[in-house]
Design a protein around this motif. Structure first.
Motif, PDB file in Angstrom:
ATOM      1  N   TRP A  88       8.700   2.793 -11.472  1.00 48.47           N
ATOM      2  CA  TRP A  88       7.966   1.740 -10.781  1.00 48.47           C
ATOM      3  C   TRP A  88       6.688   2.264 -10.123  1.00 48.47           C
ATOM      4  O   TRP A  88       6.099   1.596  -9.287  1.00 48.47           O
ATOM      5  CB  TRP A  88       8.857   1.062  -9.737  1.00 48.47           C
ATOM      6  N   GLY A  89       6.249   3.453 -10.545  1.00 47.36           N
ATOM      7  CA  GLY A  89       4.972   3.977 -10.086  1.00 47.36           C
ATOM      8  C   GLY A  89       5.006   4.676  -8.744  1.00 47.36           C
ATOM      9  O   GLY A  89       3.957   4.921  -8.139  1.00 47.36           O
ATOM     10  N   MET A  90       6.203   5.021  -8.262  1.00 47.58           N
ATOM     11  CA  MET A  90       6.330   5.687  -6.974  1.00 47.58           C
ATOM     12  C   MET A  90       6.398   7.210  -7.153  1.00 47.58           C
ATOM     13  O   MET A  90       7.184   7.703  -7.963  1.00 47.58           O
ATOM     14  CB  MET A  90       7.600   5.222  -6.253  1.00 47.58           C
ATOM     15  N   ALA A  91       5.581   7.934  -6.403  1.00 45.91           N
ATOM     16  CA  ALA A  91       5.752   9.378  -6.312  1.00 45.91           C
ATOM     17  C   ALA A  91       6.952   9.666  -5.420  1.00 45.91           C
ATOM     18  O   ALA A  91       7.234   8.907  -4.478  1.00 45.91           O
ATOM     19  CB  ALA A  91       4.496  10.020  -5.742  1.00 45.91           C
ATOM     20  N   THR A  92       7.666  10.767  -5.710  1.00 49.97           N
ATOM     21  CA  THR A  92       8.914  11.055  -4.983  1.00 49.97           C
ATOM     22  C   THR A  92       8.912  12.500  -4.483  1.00 49.97           C
ATOM     23  O   THR A  92       9.614  13.363  -5.048  1.00 49.97           O
ATOM     24  CB  THR A  92      10.126  10.807  -5.894  1.00 49.97           C
ATOM     25  N   PRO A  93       8.162  12.805  -3.431  1.00 48.73           N
ATOM     26  CA  PRO A  93       8.163  14.164  -2.892  1.00 48.73           C
ATOM     27  C   PRO A  93       9.532  14.525  -2.337  1.00 48.73           C
ATOM     28  O   PRO A  93      10.187  13.710  -1.679  1.00 48.73           O
ATOM     29  CB  PRO A  93       7.112  14.103  -1.786  1.00 48.73           C
ATOM     30  N   PRO A  94       9.998  15.761  -2.602  1.00 48.99           N
ATOM     31  CA  PRO A  94      11.344  16.165  -2.150  1.00 48.99           C
ATOM     32  C   PRO A  94      11.358  16.623  -0.695  1.00 48.99           C
ATOM     33  O   PRO A  94      10.413  17.249  -0.214  1.00 48.99           O
ATOM     34  CB  PRO A  94      11.679  17.325  -3.081  1.00 48.99           C
ATOM     35  N   VAL A  95      12.450  16.301  -0.004  1.00 48.19           N
ATOM     36  CA  VAL A  95      12.679  16.752   1.374  1.00 48.19           C
ATOM     37  C   VAL A  95      14.073  17.380   1.419  1.00 48.19           C
ATOM     38  O   VAL A  95      15.046  16.762   1.006  1.00 48.19           O
ATOM     39  CB  VAL A  95      12.569  15.590   2.375  1.00 48.19           C
ATOM     40  N   THR A  96      14.167  18.585   1.945  1.00 46.14           N
ATOM     41  CA  THR A  96      15.407  19.361   1.901  1.00 46.14           C
ATOM     42  C   THR A  96      16.548  18.671   2.647  1.00 46.14           C
ATOM     43  O   THR A  96      16.372  18.116   3.730  1.00 46.14           O
ATOM     44  CB  THR A  96      15.179  20.749   2.521  1.00 46.14           C
ATOM     45  N   VAL A  97      17.735  18.737   2.039  1.00 46.97           N
ATOM     46  CA  VAL A  97      18.986  18.357   2.692  1.00 46.97           C
ATOM     47  C   VAL A  97      19.753  19.632   2.991  1.00 46.97           C
ATOM     48  O   VAL A  97      19.954  20.470   2.106  1.00 46.97           O
ATOM     49  CB  VAL A  97      19.821  17.430   1.792  1.00 46.97           C
ATOM     50  N   ASP A  98      20.176  19.810   4.256  1.00 47.91           N
ATOM     51  CA  ASP A  98      21.019  20.947   4.621  1.00 47.91           C
ATOM     52  C   ASP A  98      22.357  20.439   5.140  1.00 47.91           C
ATOM     53  O   ASP A  98      22.705  19.269   4.936  1.00 47.91           O
ATOM     54  CB  ASP A  98      20.309  21.873   5.618  1.00 47.91           C
TER      55      ASP A  98
ATOM     56  N   GLY B  87       0.780  -1.226   0.000  1.00 48.81           N
ATOM     57  CA  GLY B  87       0.000   0.000   0.000  1.00 48.81           C
ATOM     58  C   GLY B  87       0.812   1.278   0.000  1.00 48.81           C
ATOM     59  O   GLY B  87       0.267   2.375   0.182  1.00 48.81           O
ATOM     60  N   ILE B  88       2.128   1.184  -0.210  1.00 50.11           N
ATOM     61  CA  ILE B  88       3.002   2.370  -0.201  1.00 50.11           C
ATOM     62  C   ILE B  88       3.302   2.773  -1.642  1.00 50.11           C
ATOM     63  O   ILE B  88       3.865   1.985  -2.408  1.00 50.11           O
ATOM     64  CB  ILE B  88       4.313   2.081   0.554  1.00 50.11           C
ATOM     65  N   ASP B  89       2.909   3.989  -2.029  1.00 49.83           N
ATOM     66  CA  ASP B  89       3.193   4.464  -3.377  1.00 49.83           C
ATOM     67  C   ASP B  89       3.870   5.837  -3.375  1.00 49.83           C
ATOM     68  O   ASP B  89       3.940   6.497  -4.409  1.00 49.83           O
ATOM     69  CB  ASP B  89       1.927   4.495  -4.227  1.00 49.83           C
ATOM     70  N   HIS B  90       4.359   6.295  -2.214  1.00 56.83           N
ATOM     71  CA  HIS B  90       5.129   7.529  -2.095  1.00 56.83           C
ATOM     72  C   HIS B  90       6.432   7.222  -1.355  1.00 56.83           C
ATOM     73  O   HIS B  90       6.399   6.641  -0.271  1.00 56.83           O
ATOM     74  CB  HIS B  90       4.367   8.599  -1.304  1.00 56.83           C
TER      75      HIS B  90
END
Length: 499
Positions: A250-260, A229-232
């Motif tokens: 492979w059908g996964m959404a890839t929301p960005p998360v900041t690297v500092d 059930g994980i698609d992100h």
């Protein structure tokens, strides 16, 4: 005497077409030949095959005895056919070397004009497509500074051949059959021991899955996660374009998360509500940042609350000016899916990696691997296991560290001399540096113009989903100090011309 020097009389050959229906050679079927013209028919079939290129110059034809037996004709038929082609200059007899084709095929049409390679401008669009790495990889360049490739000239050929001979001496006939889709037991044991020594990971060898590199590992994980059930899957920003594309495929959404400067912003990860995250905590790509202690504790708390971590142990072995950083998997075995490979240690061409997953995903991942290819090629696995257990791989790593640190220093010196206004990131480890550039010149334009001048680099903004300061990702491991200095000087000249 006919071309392959046979002297047995034709009467000694098998008689009657009823013995053989035809031959695998050119799919010849003697039933197609006229009863009284078999030699002419065979000569014509061979003549056509030579003309259209199915039989290339230098090819040795079947011995007359062999071909006569396959076709079920007298040997004299084949001898006569060969003799006709000898007289035409298409084949020749070369004693023990047999009968060899000497004429070139006749082209059916004029050869097509060579295709024009894509221009550097089209190779570096602001939003690259899924085939961008294939296109850039094949683009010619005098100095290739793209990241992700070790010193391929340092591949330990002698050690590999020695290990290969050792493995082949020990193999039984049964060992050449289909293997365990999870991987050869010898390599799984060797990887488990390697990870314990070098990454602080304790794992049972039976829980190690051998893959065709980290790319396949991500595909297998994506299938298992989607079934759960994980698609992100949240990804680092900046973060690897190739990884992001692979997950998207492979059908996964890839929301960005900041690297500092401390690594991934875990507060952003929590706010994204993504159930999984892809991390390169030991040496972040492309910035080179190490996930610090506080962020590691935050990631651990997030994972224990139900999140899934995918850890790509990218470049972890290649460190120069800092202490080793333990893998997240060592701390969170039931929350972390861990992937690694020998691509940056030996060569990407081997396509051998490994994957460790929490127990709840193990069965699904093994099933996906079985369905994908029935298992990674066994012989390279066994040779790699021998390298690992013999100590040859550790020796190779020590050699590479010494060589790579010299080249890293050469690139830092070149940047100081030619691009003092650039900010250098990630110099303490890895096979590349990232530099952020002054001004607002698009880094894709810099990369395109540099390639026009024979220097290949990657623009930093390719690895960003949000707007980011322009920069370049520069690999140094595969180039000499002279090449590195010339390449950086060329980049500096390009920047001056574009401002």
């Amino acid at each position: 005497m006919h071309p392959d020097r046979a002297t047995t009389p034709a009467s000694a050959a098998p008689s009657g077409p009823e013995l053989h229906a035809g031959s695998d050679f050119l799919h010849l079927d003697i039933a197609d030949a006229p009863r009284g013209g078999r030699a002419a028919w065979l000569a014509d079939r061979l003549r056509v095959a030579i003309a259209d290129g199915r039989i290339a110059p230098g090819t040795r034809l079947p011995a007359t005895r062999v071909l006569a037996g396959d076709l079920g004709v007298s040997r004299g038929v084949v001898t006569e056919a060969y003799q006709r082609l000898v007289e035409e200059g298409r084949i020749t007899g070369r004693g023990r070397a047999g009968t060899v084709v000497v004429s070139a095929p006749v082209p059916a049409a004029p050869p097509a004009a060579p295709s024009t390679p894509p221009s550097p401008t089209t190779l570096f669009p602001p939003a690259p497509g899924s085939d961008i790495f294939d296109a850039v990889r094949t683009a010619p360049a005098r100095i290739d500074l793209t990241p992700g490739v070790p010193d391929l000239a340092a591949f330990p050929r002698a050690d590999w051949l020695r290990a290969e001979r050792t493995v082949l001496r020990q193999l039984s006939a049964a060992d050449f059959g289909y293997g365990d889709p999870r991987g050869a037991p010898a390599l799984r044991r060797a990887v488990a021991a390697w990870l314990a020594r070098s990454r602080g990971i304790t794992v049972d060898p039976t829980d190690v899955l051998i893959t065709a590199g980290v790319s396949q590992a991500l595909g297998l994980l994506a299938q298992a996660l989607r079934a759960d059930g994980i698609d992100h899957v949240a990804v680092e920003e900046p973060g690897s374009l190739g990884v992001r594309q692979h997950l998207n495929n492979w059908g996964m959404a890839t929301p960005p998360v900041t690297v500092d400067a401390a690594g991934l912003r875990v507060d952003e990860l929590v706010a994204s509500r993504a159930p999984a995250v892809m991390l390169t905590p030991a040496h972040q790509f492309p910035t080179g940042v190490v996930l610090n202690g506080e962020r590691r504790r935050q990631v651990a708390a997030w994972a224990r609350a139900g999140g899934v971590v995918i850890e790509d142990d990218y470049d972890a072995e290649h460190r120069y000016d800092r202490a080793p950083v333990p893998a997240l998997r060592a701390l969170l075995p039931e929350q972390v899916c861990y992937a690694g490979s020998v691509s940056k240690l030996l060569a990407p061409a081997l396509r051998v990696g490994w994957l460790l997953v929490p127990s709840r995903y193990r069965e699904a991942v093994v099933a996906a691997k079985r369905n994908a290819d029935l298992g990674t090629s066994v012989l390279p696995q066994l040779v790699l296991a021998e390298l690992m257990t013999s100590g040859a791989l550790e020796r190779q790593l020590r050699l590479l560290r010494r060589r790579h640190v010299r080249r890293r220093d050469a690139m830092v010196a070149a940047l100081t001399a030619h691009l003092p206004e650039a900010v250098v990131h990630g110099a303490a480890a890895g096979l590349h540096l990232t530099v952020t550039l002054p001004g607002d010149v698009p880094d894709t334009a810099v990369a395109a113009e540099a390639l026009e001048r024979g220097v290949k680099v990657q623009p930093l903004t390719w690895h960003c989903q949000r707007a980011h300061r322009p920069g370049l990702v520069l690999g140094y491991a595969a180039r000499t100090a002279t090449d590195i200095d010339e390449g950086v000087a060329t980049i500096a000249s390009v920047l001056r011309g574009l401002r």
